[in-house]
Design an enzyme around this catalytic site. Structure first.
Site, PDB file in Angstrom:
ATOM      1  N   GLY B 325      28.114   0.339  69.543  1.00 52.10           N
ATOM      2  CA  GLY B 325      28.223  -0.403  69.658  1.00 52.10           C
ATOM      3  C   GLY B 325      28.502  -1.414  70.578  1.00 52.10           C
ATOM      4  O   GLY B 325      28.685  -1.554  71.418  1.00 52.10           O
ATOM      5  N   SER B 326      29.306  -2.401  70.254  1.00 52.91           N
ATOM      6  CA  SER B 326      29.829  -3.773  70.738  1.00 52.91           C
ATOM      7  C   SER B 326      30.888  -3.250  71.778  1.00 52.91           C
ATOM      8  O   SER B 326      30.821  -4.228  72.366  1.00 52.91           O
ATOM      9  CB  SER B 326      30.639  -4.945  69.831  1.00 52.91           C
ATOM     10  OG  SER B 326      29.356  -5.224  68.639  1.00 52.91           O
ATOM     11  N   THR B 327      31.553  -2.659  72.089  1.00 54.14           N
ATOM     12  CA  THR B 327      32.319  -1.630  72.760  1.00 54.14           C
ATOM     13  C   THR B 327      32.062  -1.555  73.598  1.00 54.14           C
ATOM     14  O   THR B 327      32.857  -1.529  75.101  1.00 54.14           O
ATOM     15  CB  THR B 327      33.464  -0.751  72.120  1.00 54.14           C
ATOM     16  OG1 THR B 327      32.625  -0.011  71.863  1.00 54.14           O
ATOM     17  CG2 THR B 327      34.103  -0.443  71.568  1.00 54.14           C
ATOM     18  N   LYS B 329      29.475  -4.347  75.269  1.00 53.00           N
ATOM     19  CA  LYS B 329      29.534  -4.752  75.562  1.00 53.00           C
ATOM     20  C   LYS B 329      29.814  -5.746  76.862  1.00 53.00           C
ATOM     21  O   LYS B 329      28.970  -6.132  78.088  1.00 53.00           O
ATOM     22  CB  LYS B 329      29.199  -6.642  74.642  1.00 53.00           C
ATOM     23  CG  LYS B 329      28.406  -6.589  73.950  1.00 53.00           C
ATOM     24  CD  LYS B 329      28.865  -6.891  72.143  1.00 53.00           C
ATOM     25  CE  LYS B 329      27.592  -7.130  71.203  1.00 53.00           C
ATOM     26  NZ  LYS B 329      27.903  -7.697  70.279  1.00 53.00           N
TER      27      LYS B 329
END
Lengths: 373, 632
Positions: B325-327, B329
Site C-alpha cells: 500500500g501507500s507505505t 510511496k
C-alpha cells in the site's frame, strides 16, 4: 621280598604318621594343592561366602576320605555288591518319585539331608565291576563281559531316566574303565565303538530332549545362537582367550568379575582360571591333575590283588574323564554337558564323592603290607 | 585256550594290567596335550581377538549431551532457558509385553490416551533398542511413586533431562522459534555422533538457524559395564562442550509494549535499530505457546491451533506477504527522483483521479472514497505527506514497470532481507519477466498504475517494509537485518558481524533523501499530515508513512464500506516510520489485519507507542543496558 620290606620300612620312617592313618602323602599333597587353588578361584568367582561354604565341604570330603582310607580293600570288596544294590534301590525310588512329581528327580530327601544316589554309584559301579572280575581269570570271557555290561547299563539307564545324561555317561565311563583294565578285547572295543556310533542317531531321536540336541548343535556352531545356547561357550572362550599368557590377574578378570561368564563358580570355573591366570595358570592346573592321575595309576599298578588294581585304576582314569570333559567343554572342543571340574568347581556332593574315591585309592596303597603278609 | 584250562594267572594278569594302564596313561597324556594345545591356541594364537571381544563386552561408549546455549535479550533477560524435567522412557527391545507394561504404568502415573497414541507413533520412528518417551514432565509425586516401583518395570526408565523452556511463551514464539524432538528425516542429515545423546533440535526460527552454535559438541564417556548393562566405573571421560549463548538485539520490554499496543488484533510489529539492522522487537500476533511443542504437543491441542481462524501458527512477520500500500510511496518517490521520472520541484495537478493517455478508465485517489476534496497542485514532498495516489499513478506510469522494479530491488523488495532466521520469504515484486513466466501474459501499462501505490501484483513482507524504513532513516544505507547481536557465554560474549555490512551502501543522493524524509516528517508532524493525530504530543521528532491496503479488489465505482463487508475482506492497516528524525534510533513497521479505518488510525498509534517506549527508555542514558544482567 626283603627289598620290598625294606622299602616299606623307609616309607614308615619318613612318613610314619601319614602311613599310620593310611594316607598317601603324594596324593594328599596333590589334592590339597588342587583344593587350595579351588578355594582361591571360588573366592574370586563367587565371593567370600562361597569360599567358606566350599571350605566346609572340602573338610567334609577330607573327613570322608580319611575314614574310607582306613577301610582295608578286602572289606571294600566285601561290601561292593551290597553298596551297588542299595544304590540301585535308591535310584529306582528316585525315578519313581520323579515320575510322580512329573519332572526330573535327582535327589533323595531324607529329611535331614538331601542325597544324590547317582553320586554313590560313581564309586559303587567300579567297585562292583572290580569285585566281579577280581576272582575271574583275565582277560574276561565274553559272557562275563556281557554280564558286566548289564551291571553297568542298569544304573546308567536308571540315571539316564532322571534324566541326567552327563552323570549317566560318567558312570558308564567308570564301568568301562574297569572293563578296559580287566582286558577288554580290542575287537570288542572296536565293535563297541561302532555300536555306540550306530546308537547315537537313536539317542538323538528317541532319548535326547530338545535342549540337549540344541546344545550339540550349538557346540558345532556356537555363533549361530550367540545370545541363547551359544552364549555360554562364546563368553567362556572369550574369557580364556583374553587371559593370554599370564592372565589378567587375580580378581582382574573382566569376563568373570562383570558376570559375562555364566555359571562361573560352578561348571565354568576354568574360564575364570584361564582369564585371571592365563595359559600358565591353566597349565599348572593341568599338571596338578596329571600328577594326581599318574599317582593314581601308579598306586593301581602297585596294588597286589586284582580288585584293588582294577578299582584304583578305574577311579584314577574316571577322574581324568571328568577333567577332560569339563575342560573340553569350557574351552569349546566338546559340547556343553553339565560336568563340573573335579575338586575345583563349587558344589558339595561331587567333591565329597571324589575325595571318598581318593580315600579308596589311599586305602589300596596303604593296606598292601597287610595283604602280602 | 581251552575253557577248562583257564584259571587265574597272577603274573599274566599283572602284566596285562600294566600294559592296559600304560596305554591308558598314554591316552591320558595325549588328551592332556590336546587340552594344553587348545589353551595355547585360545590364549596365545587367538589372544588378540579374544582380548578385543572381552573389551567390547565390558567397555561401552556413552555419549553425553551438551547443554543447549541460552538466549538472552539485549538487557540480559532470559528468553530461552533449560529446565530439568523428568520423563518416562521405554526401550521396546527390553519389554516383552508393551501394552501390559503401559497398563501397569497407568495405574501409578497418569498416562492419557493421547500419551499412548504419541508413544505408538514415536515407537515407529525409533529403533527397538532406543528409548521412546512415554510421558514427559512428571510431577514430583509421580517421580517418587515411579522410583519406588521401578523394579516392576524392566525396560522403563526415569530420565532427568534439561528441557528447553520459553518463559515468554506465545509472546516470543515467532521471534525465537522453538526446539522439538529430532525426527527421522532430521536424524539422517545430522552428525549422528554429535547428536547421539541429544533429543531436541531447533525446528523453527533462531533455534533452527543457530542450531550449530546453540547445540555445542557432544562429549562421551567410556564406561565399564557388567553383563546387566550396569555401569561399574567410568574409564575415560571427554566432557561435552556446551552450546554458546545468543544475545539478541531484541528488547523484551519493547516486545511487550508492541504486543500490548497491538492488543488482540492480528498483525505484525517489527522494530529495528537503523544504525545496525538489529531487530529490537518482532511481533506476530496471535502467537502460541511453544513449550508443549518441545516435549510433543497432544493431538487435540494441535488440532485446535491448526483450526483456529486467527491462524496463530502462522508467522506473519516472516511468512506474511501483504500488499504494501501507500507505505512504499516514499521509496517510490526516491525511485522517481533517481530515474528522472520526476524532480524535486516538479508539480502536477490532482483532480482526484488519474487517466492514462488514450484511455477512459479513471484511477481514483483515496480522497474520493472518503468524500474529501482532491489535492490539487502538489510536488513530491507534499504528495508523500498527503499520500496522493494521483501523483504516484503518474510517477509509476512515467517510470514504467521495468525501471520501477529495478529501483524497488535496490531497496530490497522482492528479496530476502537476510535476517538470521530461515523461514523468511521473498514476497512478490512484479516485473515484466515475472508476468510472462507466471501468468503467460504480457505486461499492461494499467498494471503499472496500481503497483505505483503499492497494490496490484505487489506483495511485500513486513521485514521488507521495516528494512525500507531503516534504510530511509539512516541516510540510504541498506543493511541486513539481524536478530543476534553477539554469541558467547554471559561473561565473554563475542561480537558477531555487528554492525552489519551494508547490502546497498547508497540508495539515493542525500538531496533526494532529504526531500523524501521531509515528506515523511510531514506525515507525522505537519498539521495536515495523514498520521498527525496519532503523534499528537510527542516529545521527539518522528517520520513515517501510513498505508491502507485492499485485500480484495472492487469494481471501479464500487463504494467500499468496511463495516458492511465480511471481516476477512477488510483492509489491512500499515505504517512505517522512524524516530528521532535527526538521529534515528528506531525504525518501525506495523501491519494490522482487517481493520475498520486505515493505517493512520490503526497502525500509526501502535508505532507511536513502540517509539515512545523505546525512546523514553534511551533518554535515561543507557540506564538498563549497562546494568549487569541478572543471574539466576
Amino acid at each position: 621280598m626283603t627289598e620290598y620290606s625294606s622299602r616299606m620300612h623307609t616309607h614308615r620312617e619318613r612318613y610314619g604318621l601319614l602311613w599310620r592313618f593310611h594316607l598317601d602323602w603324594a596324593l594328599l599333597m596333590g589334592l590339597l594343592a588342587l583344593m587350595s587353588v579351588a578355594l582361591l578361584v571360588v573366592y574370586s568367582a563367587g565371593g567370600q561366602d562361597y569360599m567358606v561354604q566350599q571350605s566346609m565341604r572340602f573338610a567334609l570330603g577330607i573327613a570322608a576320605m580319611i575314614v574310607i582310607a582306613q577301610v582295608p580293600p578286602r572289606l571294600l570288596k566285601l561290601w561292593a555288591p551290597a553298596l551297588y544294590v542299595i544304590g540301585i534301590i535308591m535310584l529306582v525310588i528316585v525315578d519313581v518319585v520323579g515320575v510322580i512329581g512329573k519332572g526330573a528327580q535327582r535327589w533323595l530327601d531324607l529329611g535331614f539331608i538331601r542325597f544324590q544316589p547317582s553320586e554313590l554309584m560313581k564309586i559303587a559301579v567300579p567297585m562292583l565291576l572290580a569285585w566281579y572280575f577280581a576272582d575271574r581269570p583275565l582277560p574276561p570271557r565274553l559272557t562275563h563281559i556281557a554280564i558286566a555290561g548289564g551291571l553297568i547299563l542298569l544304573p546308567v539307564g536308571l540315571i539316564a531316566l532322571q534324566p541326567d545324561l552327563g552323570t549317566a555317561l560318567l558312570i558308564a565311563a567308570s564301568g568301562f574303565m574297569v572293563l578296559w583294565l580287566a582286558g577288554l578285547p580290542w575287537q570288542l572295543l572296536l565293535a563297541g565303538g561302532i555300536g555306540v556310533a550306530g546308537l547315537a542317531p537313536l539317542l538323538w531321536y528317541f532319548y535326547m530332549l530338545d535342549y540337549q540336541r540344541q546344545r550339540v548343535l550349538t557346540f558345532l556352531d556356537p555363533e549361530s545362537d550367540p545370545l541363547g545356547a551359544g552364549y555360554h561357550i562364546i563368553q567362556s572362550k572369550i574369557a580364556i582367550g583374553s587371559g593370554g599368557l599370564y592372565g589378567k590377574g587375580y580378581f582382574q578378570g573382566t569376563q568373570s568379575q562383570l558376570e559375562f561368564v555364566p555359571e562361573r563358580h560352578t561348571d565354568f570355573i576354568f574360564a575364570v582360571i584361564g582369564e585371571e591366570f592365563g595359559l600358565l595358570g591353566g597349565l599348572v592346573l593341568l599338571a596338578l591333575f596329571a600328577f594326581i592321575i599318574i599317582r593314581g595309576l601308579y598306586i593301581a599298578n602297585q596294588a597286589q590283588d586284582t580288585f584293588s588294581r582294577l578299582l584304583a585304576g578305574a577311579l584314577a582314569l574316571t577322574f581324568f574323564v571328568y577333567v577332560f570333559v569339563n575342560m573340553g567343554m569350557v574351552s569349546g572342543i566338546l559340547p556343553v554337558v553339565g560336568v563340573p571340574l573335579p575338586l575345583v568347581s563349587y558344589g558339595g556332593t561331587a567333591a565329597v564323592t571324589l575325595l571318598a574315591g581318593f580315600g579308596v585309592l589311599m586305602s589300596v596303597h596303604t593296606h598292601r603290607r597287610l595283604l602280602t603278609s | 585256550m581251552n575253557r577248562r584250562m583257564r584259571m587265574k594267572d597272577p603274573v599274566a594278569e599283572t602284566s596285562l594290567f600294566f600294559v592296559r594302564a600304560t596305554i591308558a596313561a598314554g591316552v591320558v597324556g595325549l588328551l592332556t596335550l590336546v587340552l594344553a594345545t587348545r589353551l595355547f591356541y585360545l590364549q596365545i594364537v587367538e589372544h588378540h581377538q579374544y582380548r578385543t571381544l572381552a573389551d567390547r563386552n565390558r567397555i561401552s561408549v556413552q555419549p553425553i549431551a551438551p547443554t543447549r546455549g541460552l538466549i538472552y535479550d539485549r538487557n540480559g533477560v532470559l528468553l530461552a532457558e533449560n529446565r530439568s524435567s523428568f520423563a518416562l522412557e521405554m526401550i521396546p527391545a527390553k519389554v516383552t509385553d508393551i501394552a501390559a507394561t503401559l497398563d501397569q504404568l497407568a495405574s501409578i502415573v497418569t498416562i492419557t490416551d493421547d500419551d499412548r497414541e504419541r508413544f505408538a507413533a514415536e515407537r515407529k520412528q525409533h529403533r527397538r533398542d532406543q528409548p521412546v518417551p512415554i510421558r514427559s514432565r512428571l510431577s514430583d509425586r509421580e517421580v517418587a511413586v515411579f522410583a519406588s516401583n521401578q523394579h516392576r518395570f524392566p525396560g522403563v526408565t526415569l530420565t532427568g533431562r534439561l528441557i528447553r523452556y520459553y518463559p515468554f511463551g506465545p509472546q516470543l514464539v515467532h521471534a525465537l522459534g522453538y526446539v522439538g524432538r529430532i525426527n527421522d528425516k532430521e536424524w539422517e542429515k545430522l552428525d549422528q555422533n554429535n547428536y547421539a545423546a541429544t533429543q531436541h533440535i531447533g525446528k523453527l526460527g533462531l533455534e533452527k538457524h543457530y542450531e550449530d552454535v546453540l547445540h555445542g559438541a557432544a562429549g562421551f564417556q567410556e564406561v565399564e559395564t557388567d553383563v546387566h548393562d550396569r555401569v561399574v566405573r567410568v574409564l575415560n571421560r571427554v566432557p561435552p562442550i556446551p552450546g554458546r549463548d545468543l544475545h539478541l538485539h531484541l528488547d523484551s520490554g519493547l516486545q511487550m509494549a508492541a504486543l500490548s499496543a497491538l492488543g488482540d488484533q492480528r498483525g505484525v510489529v517489527i522494530a529495528v535499530d537503523p544504525n545496525t539492522g538489529g531487530v529490537l522487537a518482532l511481533v506476530s500476533a496471535p502467537g502460541y505457546d511453544p513449550n508443549p511443542f518441545v516435549t510433543g504437543i497432544d493431538r487435540l491441542s494441535y488440532q485446535g491451533l491448526l483450526e483456529s481462524p486467527d491462524v496463530p501458527l502462522y508467522n506473519r512477520a516472516l511468512l506474511g506477504v501483504y500488499p504494501p500500500g501507500s507505505t512504499v510511496k516514499p521509496v517510490l518517490a526516491l525511485a522517481g527522483l533517481n530515474t528522472g521520472a520526476t524532480t524535486i520541484e516538479r508539480k502536477i495537478f490532482d483532480p482526484g483521479w488519474f487517466k492514462l493517455p488514450g484511455d477512459d478508465r479513471r484511477y481514483r485517489d483515496w480522497v474520493l472514497n472518503k468524500g474529501l476534496p482532491a489535492h490539487g497542485w502538489l510536488d513530491v514532498r507534499f504528495a508523500i505527506s498527503q499520500s496522493c495516489d494521483t501523483y504516484f499513478y503518474d510517477l509509476a506510469n512515467r517510470m514504467g514497470i521495468d525501471k520501477l522494479s529495478e529501483q524497488m530491488q535496490r531497496f530490497g523488495f522482492g528479496q530476502l532481507t537476510g535476517i538470521d532466521v530461515d523461514e523468511e520469504v521473498r514476497g512478490l515484486l512484479p516485473t515484466r519477466e515475472w508476468k510472462r513466466r507466471a501468468r503467460k501474459d504480457a505486461w499492461y501499462p494499467g498494471e503499472t498504475i496500481s503497483v505505483g501505490i503499492g497494490q496490484g501484483y505487489w506483495s511485500a513482507t513486513s521485514l521488507q517494509l521495516v528494512n525500507a524504513a531503516a534504510t530511509l532513516a539512516n541516510g540510504g544505507v541498506r543493511r541486513e537485518l539481524r536478530m543476534v547481536d553477539s554469541i558467547g557465554s554471559l561473561d565473554n560474549a563475542q561480537k558477531v558481524s555487528a554492525p552489519l555490512a551494508a547490502v546497498q551502501p547508497e540508495v539515493a543522493s542525500p538531496a533526494y533523501l532529504e526531500v523524501v524524509r521531509g515528506g515523511m516528517r510531514d506525515v507525522v508532524m505537519a498539521s495536515n499530515g495523514t498520521a498527525r493525530k496519532a503523534f499528537v504530543g510527542v516529545n521527539y521528532d518522528a517520520a513515517g508513512k501510513t498505508g491502507t491496503a485492499q485485500v480484495t479488489s472492487y469494481g471501479q465505482n464500487e463504494k467500499y464500506d468496511a463495516t458492511k463487508i465480511d471481516e476477512r475482506f477488510r483492509d489491512n492497516a500499515l505504517f512505517i516510520g522512524f524516530a528521532p528524525f535527526d538521529k534515528p534510533q528506531i525504525a518501525v513497521a506495523v501491519l494490522v489485519e482487517n481493520v475498520i479505518g486505515g493505517g493512520a488510525s490503526n497502525a500509526a498509534p501502535i508505532a507511536r507507542r513502540v517509539m515512545d517506549h523505546y525512546l523514553a527508555q534511551s533518554r535515561e542514558p543507557n540506564a538498563k543496558r549497562d546494568q549487569e544482567p541478572a543471574h539466576d
